[in-house]
Motif scaffolding. Structure first.
Motif, PDB file in Angstrom:
ATOM      1  N   VAL A 274     -30.497 -23.036  16.241  1.00  0.00           N
ATOM      2  CA  VAL A 274     -31.345 -24.214  16.492  1.00  0.00           C
ATOM      3  C   VAL A 274     -31.741 -24.894  15.191  1.00  0.00           C
ATOM      4  O   VAL A 274     -31.491 -26.094  14.989  1.00  0.00           O
ATOM      5  N   GLU A 275     -32.365 -24.155  14.300  1.00  0.00           N
ATOM      6  CA  GLU A 275     -32.861 -24.759  13.061  1.00  0.00           C
ATOM      7  C   GLU A 275     -31.731 -25.196  12.153  1.00  0.00           C
ATOM      8  O   GLU A 275     -31.819 -26.233  11.496  1.00  0.00           O
ATOM      9  N   ILE A 276     -30.664 -24.415  12.110  1.00  0.00           N
ATOM     10  CA  ILE A 276     -29.491 -24.789  11.306  1.00  0.00           C
ATOM     11  C   ILE A 276     -28.903 -26.101  11.817  1.00  0.00           C
ATOM     12  O   ILE A 276     -28.501 -26.967  11.029  1.00  0.00           O
ATOM     13  N   SER A 277     -28.850 -26.274  13.137  1.00  0.00           N
ATOM     14  CA  SER A 277     -28.296 -27.502  13.719  1.00  0.00           C
ATOM     15  C   SER A 277     -29.096 -28.721  13.285  1.00  0.00           C
ATOM     16  O   SER A 277     -28.533 -29.757  12.910  1.00  0.00           O
ATOM     17  N   LYS A 278     -30.422 -28.601  13.326  1.00  0.00           N
ATOM     18  CA  LYS A 278     -31.283 -29.706  12.885  1.00  0.00           C
ATOM     19  C   LYS A 278     -31.059 -29.990  11.406  1.00  0.00           C
ATOM     20  O   LYS A 278     -30.978 -31.151  10.985  1.00  0.00           O
ATOM     21  N   GLN A 279     -30.959 -28.919  10.620  1.00  0.00           N
ATOM     22  CA  GLN A 279     -30.753 -29.074   9.177  1.00  0.00           C
ATOM     23  C   GLN A 279     -29.426 -29.775   8.882  1.00  0.00           C
ATOM     24  O   GLN A 279     -29.347 -30.643   8.009  1.00  0.00           O
ATOM     25  N   ILE A 280     -28.384 -29.404   9.615  1.00  0.00           N
ATOM     26  CA  ILE A 280     -27.070 -30.027   9.426  1.00  0.00           C
ATOM     27  C   ILE A 280     -27.164 -31.529   9.670  1.00  0.00           C
ATOM     28  O   ILE A 280     -26.714 -32.347   8.862  1.00  0.00           O
TER      29      ILE A 280
ATOM     30  N   ALA B  77     -22.973 -25.315   2.987  1.00  0.00           N
ATOM     31  CA  ALA B  77     -22.482 -25.881   1.727  1.00  0.00           C
ATOM     32  C   ALA B  77     -22.308 -27.381   1.942  1.00  0.00           C
ATOM     33  O   ALA B  77     -22.002 -27.831   3.045  1.00  0.00           O
ATOM     34  N   THR B  78     -22.503 -28.157   0.895  1.00  0.00           N
ATOM     35  CA  THR B  78     -22.384 -29.611   1.005  1.00  0.00           C
ATOM     36  C   THR B  78     -20.920 -30.021   1.011  1.00  0.00           C
ATOM     37  O   THR B  78     -20.142 -29.614   0.152  1.00  0.00           O
ATOM     38  N   TYR B  79     -20.566 -30.825   1.999  1.00  0.00           N
ATOM     39  CA  TYR B  79     -19.217 -31.385   2.121  1.00  0.00           C
ATOM     40  C   TYR B  79     -19.318 -32.884   1.882  1.00  0.00           C
ATOM     41  O   TYR B  79     -20.183 -33.555   2.450  1.00  0.00           O
TER      42      TYR B  79
ATOM     43  N   LYS C 288     -29.833 -33.507   9.790  1.00  0.00           N
ATOM     44  CA  LYS C 288     -30.725 -34.194   8.839  1.00  0.00           C
ATOM     45  C   LYS C 288     -30.095 -34.356   7.462  1.00  0.00           C
ATOM     46  O   LYS C 288     -30.467 -35.250   6.698  1.00  0.00           O
ATOM     47  N   SER C 289     -29.124 -33.503   7.138  1.00  0.00           N
ATOM     48  CA  SER C 289     -28.486 -33.579   5.819  1.00  0.00           C
ATOM     49  C   SER C 289     -27.470 -34.715   5.719  1.00  0.00           C
ATOM     50  O   SER C 289     -27.041 -35.064   4.619  1.00  0.00           O
ATOM     51  N   TYR C 290     -27.082 -35.293   6.852  1.00  0.00           N
ATOM     52  CA  TYR C 290     -26.060 -36.337   6.856  1.00  0.00           C
ATOM     53  C   TYR C 290     -26.529 -37.538   6.038  1.00  0.00           C
ATOM     54  O   TYR C 290     -27.620 -38.065   6.246  1.00  0.00           O
ATOM     55  N   VAL C 291     -25.674 -37.977   5.114  1.00  0.00           N
ATOM     56  CA  VAL C 291     -25.957 -39.133   4.267  1.00  0.00           C
ATOM     57  C   VAL C 291     -24.774 -40.082   4.331  1.00  0.00           C
ATOM     58  O   VAL C 291     -23.625 -39.671   4.096  1.00  0.00           O
ATOM     59  N   LEU C 292     -25.045 -41.322   4.658  1.00  0.00           N
ATOM     60  CA  LEU C 292     -24.034 -42.373   4.634  1.00  0.00           C
ATOM     61  C   LEU C 292     -23.837 -42.794   3.181  1.00  0.00           C
ATOM     62  O   LEU C 292     -24.779 -43.174   2.507  1.00  0.00           O
TER      63      LEU C 292
ATOM     64  N   LYS D 113     -15.337 -40.870   0.438  1.00  0.00           N
ATOM     65  CA  LYS D 113     -16.706 -41.248   0.042  1.00  0.00           C
ATOM     66  C   LYS D 113     -17.438 -42.033   1.126  1.00  0.00           C
ATOM     67  O   LYS D 113     -18.212 -42.944   0.830  1.00  0.00           O
ATOM     68  N   LYS D 114     -17.225 -41.662   2.396  1.00  0.00           N
ATOM     69  CA  LYS D 114     -17.913 -42.335   3.497  1.00  0.00           C
ATOM     70  C   LYS D 114     -19.215 -41.635   3.871  1.00  0.00           C
ATOM     71  O   LYS D 114     -20.160 -42.269   4.327  1.00  0.00           O
ATOM     72  N   PHE D 115     -19.284 -40.308   3.720  1.00  0.00           N
ATOM     73  CA  PHE D 115     -20.488 -39.567   4.087  1.00  0.00           C
ATOM     74  C   PHE D 115     -20.528 -38.228   3.365  1.00  0.00           C
ATOM     75  O   PHE D 115     -19.534 -37.757   2.807  1.00  0.00           O
ATOM     76  N   ARG D 116     -21.710 -37.633   3.410  1.00  0.00           N
ATOM     77  CA  ARG D 116     -21.933 -36.279   2.891  1.00  0.00           C
ATOM     78  C   ARG D 116     -22.748 -35.541   3.944  1.00  0.00           C
ATOM     79  O   ARG D 116     -23.641 -36.125   4.571  1.00  0.00           O
ATOM     80  N   ILE D 117     -22.477 -34.245   4.134  1.00  0.00           N
ATOM     81  CA  ILE D 117     -23.206 -33.451   5.120  1.00  0.00           C
ATOM     82  C   ILE D 117     -23.160 -31.983   4.714  1.00  0.00           C
ATOM     83  O   ILE D 117     -22.199 -31.539   4.082  1.00  0.00           O
ATOM     84  N   ASP D 118     -24.197 -31.255   5.046  1.00  0.00           N
ATOM     85  CA  ASP D 118     -24.186 -29.807   4.859  1.00  0.00           C
ATOM     86  C   ASP D 118     -23.591 -29.185   6.109  1.00  0.00           C
ATOM     87  O   ASP D 118     -24.027 -29.473   7.226  1.00  0.00           O
ATOM     88  N   ALA D 119     -22.577 -28.344   5.928  1.00  0.00           N
ATOM     89  CA  ALA D 119     -21.901 -27.680   7.040  1.00  0.00           C
ATOM     90  C   ALA D 119     -21.766 -26.198   6.695  1.00  0.00           C
ATOM     91  O   ALA D 119     -21.852 -25.828   5.521  1.00  0.00           O
TER      92      ALA D 119
END
Length: 198
Positions: A180-186, A48-50, A188-192, A55-61
């Motif tokens: 493994v794949e979930i970790s990469k996805q997490i 889910a997107t956090y 890559k989802s990071y947005v500043l 408002k410093k970052f967004r990430i799927d966790a």
């Protein structure tokens, strides 16, 4: 610049280790090392997107993992959040030095590994390193945590102008083939979201 970086990295690692030692006991080890799909019962099977409250970052966790905002202990630390679940934890830490660092990401990540002493962890091994650009580097590691539990880690250090982000995903070694794949996805989802210096 490098000395300031080393000081804040120590803080980042302390946040990471605190979260690492608080995760639930590891399930029984699995055989095989190849990547697998998560099981429906894995707490990390659904993301889910956090969005950081400031408002410093967004990430799927993982949707069921607890987000634990951490105290900002230095002026140049702009965000610090841990996400803790039964099979692992994620650490997101963001810094601002007021100007673009002179060192590329590969040099900064080496400073992180050296100064924090992560290489002295029992059974520490750096498994892979992928410099994506001068601004981004990935490092894959494994080690035993303070409770002698095997941990598999995938970390990205990212430079966005004056902002430096460390995103570290850590799983019990037994869950890693399914993560493994979930970790990469997490990662890559990071947005500043806020790249304003200061």
């Amino acid at each position: 610049m490098r000395l300031k970086w080393m000081v804040v990295v120590v803080v980042s690692l302390m946040l990471t280790l605190a979260a690492c030692n608080s995760i639930a006991p590891a399930p029984a080890a699995q055989t095989g090392t190849g990547a697998q799909a998560p099981k429906a019962s894995d707490s990390f099977a659904q993301l889910a997107t956090y969005e950081d409250p400031n408002k410093k970052f967004r990430i799927d966790a993982p949707a069921s993992w607890r987000a634990q905002p951490q105290k900002l202990v230095q002026d140049n630390m702009k965000a610090a959040t841990a996400f803790v679940g039964p099979e692992g934890f994620i650490s997101v830490t963001q810094f601002d030095f007021g100007s673009v660092p002179a060192e590329p990401a590969t040099v900064l990540v080496d400073s992180f590994l050296q100064v924090t002493g992560v290489r002295t962890f029992k059974n520490f091994k750096e498994l892979a390193r992928l410099p994506e650009s001068n601004q981004t580097v990935w490092v894959e590691m494994e080690y035993l945590n303070g409770e002698n539990r095997p941990i598999h880690n995938l970390t990205q250090l990212r430079i966005d102008g004056p902002r430096i982000s460390l995103i570290a995903v850590n799983f019990d070694q037994s869950a890693w083939p399914r993560a493994v794949e979930i970790s990469k996805q997490i990662i890559k989802s990071y947005v500043l979201l806020d790249n304003k210096s200061g």
